[in-house]
Design a protein around this motif. Structure first.
Motif, PDB file in Angstrom:
ATOM      1  N   HIS A   1      -3.115   3.358  -0.321  1.00  0.00           N
ATOM      2  CA  HIS A   1      -4.198   3.358   0.085  1.00  0.00           C
ATOM      3  C   HIS A   1      -4.862   5.301   0.693  1.00  0.00           C
ATOM      4  O   HIS A   1      -6.175   5.331   0.633  1.00  0.00           O
ATOM      5  CB  HIS A   1      -4.980   2.080   0.923  1.00  0.00           C
ATOM      6  N   LEU A   2      -3.716   5.200   0.891  1.00  0.00           N
ATOM      7  CA  LEU A   2      -3.754   6.755   1.129  1.00  0.00           C
ATOM      8  C   LEU A   2      -3.553   7.923  -0.435  1.00  0.00           C
ATOM      9  O   LEU A   2      -3.545   9.133   0.301  1.00  0.00           O
ATOM     10  CB  LEU A   2      -2.439   7.238   2.134  1.00  0.00           C
ATOM     11  N   GLN A   3      -3.535   7.028  -1.625  1.00  0.00           N
ATOM     12  CA  GLN A   3      -3.143   8.199  -2.002  1.00  0.00           C
ATOM     13  C   GLN A   3      -1.934   8.782  -2.850  1.00  0.00           C
ATOM     14  O   GLN A   3      -2.386  10.121  -2.789  1.00  0.00           O
ATOM     15  CB  GLN A   3      -4.861   8.690  -2.672  1.00  0.00           C
ATOM     16  N   LEU A   4      -1.418   8.310  -2.476  1.00  0.00           N
ATOM     17  CA  LEU A   4       0.681   8.903  -2.417  1.00  0.00           C
ATOM     18  C   LEU A   4       0.840   8.461  -3.362  1.00  0.00           C
ATOM     19  O   LEU A   4       1.938   7.791  -2.196  1.00  0.00           O
ATOM     20  CB  LEU A   4       0.906   9.329  -0.893  1.00  0.00           C
ATOM     21  N   PRO A   5       0.385   7.649  -4.540  1.00  0.00           N
ATOM     22  CA  PRO A   5       2.024   7.307  -5.179  1.00  0.00           C
ATOM     23  C   PRO A   5       3.420   7.323  -5.379  1.00  0.00           C
ATOM     24  O   PRO A   5       3.700   6.450  -5.712  1.00  0.00           O
ATOM     25  CB  PRO A   5       0.991   7.351  -6.702  1.00  0.00           C
ATOM     26  N   THR A   6       3.131   8.899  -4.972  1.00  0.00           N
ATOM     27  CA  THR A   6       4.622   9.495  -5.408  1.00  0.00           C
ATOM     28  C   THR A   6       6.024   8.820  -4.709  1.00  0.00           C
ATOM     29  O   THR A   6       6.919   8.777  -4.722  1.00  0.00           O
ATOM     30  CB  THR A   6       4.958  10.962  -5.290  1.00  0.00           C
ATOM     31  N   MET A   7       5.538   8.608  -3.498  1.00  0.00           N
ATOM     32  CA  MET A   7       5.934   7.927  -2.430  1.00  0.00           C
ATOM     33  C   MET A   7       6.190   6.414  -1.951  1.00  0.00           C
ATOM     34  O   MET A   7       7.000   5.998  -0.617  1.00  0.00           O
ATOM     35  CB  MET A   7       5.028   8.182  -0.504  1.00  0.00           C
ATOM     36  N   ASN A   8       5.942   5.537  -3.278  1.00  0.00           N
ATOM     37  CA  ASN A   8       6.068   4.048  -3.414  1.00  0.00           C
ATOM     38  C   ASN A   8       7.295   4.285  -4.760  1.00  0.00           C
ATOM     39  O   ASN A   8       6.721   4.324  -5.734  1.00  0.00           O
ATOM     40  CB  ASN A   8       5.085   3.363  -4.085  1.00  0.00           C
ATOM     41  N   ALA A   9       8.238   4.619  -4.997  1.00  0.00           N
ATOM     42  CA  ALA A   9       9.631   4.472  -5.855  1.00  0.00           C
ATOM     43  C   ALA A   9       9.708   3.307  -5.770  1.00  0.00           C
ATOM     44  O   ALA A   9       9.481   2.169  -5.455  1.00  0.00           O
ATOM     45  CB  ALA A   9      10.917   5.207  -4.998  1.00  0.00           C
ATOM     46  N   ALA A  10      10.302   3.175  -7.592  1.00  0.00           N
ATOM     47  CA  ALA A  10      10.115   2.540  -8.238  1.00  0.00           C
ATOM     48  C   ALA A  10      11.892   1.399  -8.173  1.00  0.00           C
ATOM     49  O   ALA A  10      11.752   0.387  -8.260  1.00  0.00           O
ATOM     50  CB  ALA A  10      10.007   2.851 -10.148  1.00  0.00           C
TER      51      ALA A  10
END
Length: 569
Positions: free
Chosen positions: A496-505
């Motif tokens: 929701h902060l639009q920081l998808p790279t901080m969510n590692a696979a």
């Protein structure tokens, strides 16, 4: 409010035969089970007068004192009882609880270990030992203990605390089974109140039941939202506090924001349920769930026509008396819906509010924080039970890849810190690269995030309030979202902060991302600048917007149950 038949019979029995020791002991059990600690204390005291020094009477009085929050006295009484009957697993278990709360964590682990030695096949005791070993970062036999607990849940043989079970690497379906088993045990012992109905018109009366209305994660997360809901004025807000006034500024703000704050901290369960019913609550939010210190029995009596699981317990209630769970589409995606007993309702934003009125104090210098003058500071201020072998292996790999970096942790109970230093040494790291922060007042702790470069999250139980704290204070959070609600909360905040790279696979990407950022000061600075920007231009910390969305959601639930909005159409 009628009492359950067994308590009535036992009360009659001790009136007829005041010398009946066994009846007094049984009555003490029944009163404590019903949450009437004063009556339980009285019954145990009478038993002890009849047979001074009897371990069963000492144990009941110890349990009553524990439930009253008189932890030191409880530990003393239960220790006396345990010394008299060292082979009694139930007394060893209660002693563990009392020592835990009396601030003697290593002794509590010893008591749980003794109970487990006496009853190795009892899942509840195994789960207590497992949970407490996790808190103490004592990883001996962790895997077999965890397997035993998961197997017991799978066989339906367990009453395992669902909150403790969240720390196991179990699926959402296993968590549902665990919660259902716990809920079934409560439902059996209680009678529901006669059905109530949502009011047809006028303002909806919304209740919130929690033991966190004060300087506690729940109070911190909700206080600014309650203030905005009060300003909006569309809902009547009733807070039912299971915790007494702690004298904190948060408690005073909650009191001011609510239509009424009801202190029900000293009432038995049935009286709390009766008060909620008498207040005419339409929609009741359970802000504790299985988190410990809550009152699931109150909700099981059905004091409100609509009951909702939200915020404090990151999983399903598994309870027939909870109608809805309030979440968002990231933390509880469609794939997870079957693992929830409740109907799922989703906010159009992150499900977790926070206090956006907090002003950061100036950060203390690195030296004052116990940090080295140079080098990247990774941090993880999650509770010690979340720092499992997998999460620490990941963090140690990051330290290996970023020369001169340190990992800043929250100091744990007992010898937890020493055990983590030993684990670092085994991983080939200098144990001095782990720095521990003592528990501090919230504003002091929050300011320290300004000295941290990157928050390294844990798995399967994420940072929740701590992730919100870190992001508010400008420290990015790196997480690895899993397939359960508890493992997706930090991911939801980043999403929701639009920081998808901080969510590692996966763990490999997690370690690579942290190492890349740790070795690239410019990339790290750019990430922090992006976070600062997103903090103000996304809706994550917009509590006025949250209040509008929350009100709309509560009113939608009300309409499903017959409420008619006077302004509709």
């Amino acid at each position: 409010m009628s009492m359950d038949p067994q308590r009535e019979q036992l009360r009659s029995a001790v009136q007829r035969q005041p010398q009946d020791f066994i009846a007094w002991v049984m009555l003490a059990d029944a009163e404590l089970e019903a949450g009437d600690t004063a009556a339980g204390d009285h019954a145990a005291t009478r038993a002890l007068q009849l047979r001074p020094g009897h371990p069963e009477a000492l144990a009941r009085l110890g349990r009553a004192r524990w439930m009253q929050g008189r932890h030191g006295e409880a530990a003393t009484l239960l220790r006396q009882a345990a010394n008299l009957v060292p082979e009694h697993p139930g007394i060893a278990l209660w002693l563990g609880h009392a020592l835990e709360d009396a601030g003697q964590p290593e002794a509590a682990a010893d008591a749980y270990r003794q109970a487990h030695r006496l009853l190795p096949g009892e899942p509840y005791i195994t789960a207590q030992l497992l949970n407490w070993q996790r808190r103490l970062c004592d990883w001996r036999e962790l895997e077999p203990l965890s397997q035993q607990v998961r197997q017991a849940v799978a066989q339906g043989a367990a009453v395992v605390e669902p909150f403790a079970f969240l720390s196991e690497d179990a699926s959402a379906a296993e968590q549902l089974a665990c919660a259902r088993q716990r809920a079934a045990g409560i439902a059996e012992a209680l009678r529901a109140l006669p059905p109530a109905q949502v009011r047809r018109a006028g303002q909806l009366r919304v209740g919130f039941l929690s033991n966190g209305f004060g300087a506690h994660p729940t109070g911190l997360l909700t206080v600014a939202l309650f203030e905005q809901l009060r300003a909006l004025g569309a809902l009547e807000l009733h807070l039912f506090a299971l915790n007494a006034d702690d004298g904190s500024a948060i408690r005073a703000r909650l009191q001011a924001a609510a239509t009424a704050l009801h202190d029900v901290s000293s009432l038995p369960h049935a009286a709390i349920a009766a008060q909620i019913r008498a207040t005419g609550i339409d929609v009741l939010f359970d802000l504790r769930g299985w988190g410990g210190g809550g009152a699931p029995a109150v909700l099981a009596m059905r004091p409100a026509p609509v009951q909702v699981n939200w915020l404090a317990y990151p999983g399903t209630s598994g309870a027939a008396w909870i109608d809805y769970v309030l979440a968002d589409d990231y933390v509880l995606p469609a794939a997870l819906t079957p693992a929830f007993s409740e109907q799922v309702r989703r906010l159009p934003r992150a499900f977790q509010p926070s206090d956006n009125t907090r002003v950061l104090e100036p950060a203390p210098g690195r030296e004052a924080c116990g940090l080295p003058a140079q080098g990247v500071v990774f941090c993880c201020f999650n509770n010690s039970y979340k720092l499992n072998p997998r999460s620490m292996r990941r963090a140690f790999a990051v330290l290996q890849g970023v020369p001169g970096s340190v990992l800043w942790l929250l100091s744990g109970p007992g010898n937890a810190d020493a055990r983590l230093r030993a684990a670092a040494r085994e991983a080939g790291l200098d144990p001095a690269r782990l720095v521990f922060m003592p528990k501090l007042p919230h504003p002091t702790y929050l300011a320290r995030y300004q000295q941290a470069d990157l928050f390294l999250d844990t798995h399967p139980y994420n940072a929740h309030t701590t992730a919100s704290d870190a992001l508010w204070a400008g420290c990015p959070v790196l997480t690895c979202p899993g397939a359960t609600f508890a493992s997706r909360v930090a991911g939801s905040l980043n999403h929701h902060l639009q920081l998808p790279t901080m969510n590692a696979a996966d763990d490999r990407v997690f370690v690579e991302t942290a190492i890349a950022l740790g070795n690239d000061p410019q990339a790290l600075a750019a990430l922090r600048a992006t976070l600062a920007q997103r903090r103000s231009d996304t809706g994550l910390f917009d509590m006025a917007g949250f209040a509008r969305d929350f009100t709309a959601e509560v009113q939608a639930m009300g309409r499903l149950h017959g409420w008619q909005d006077a302004h509709a159409g």
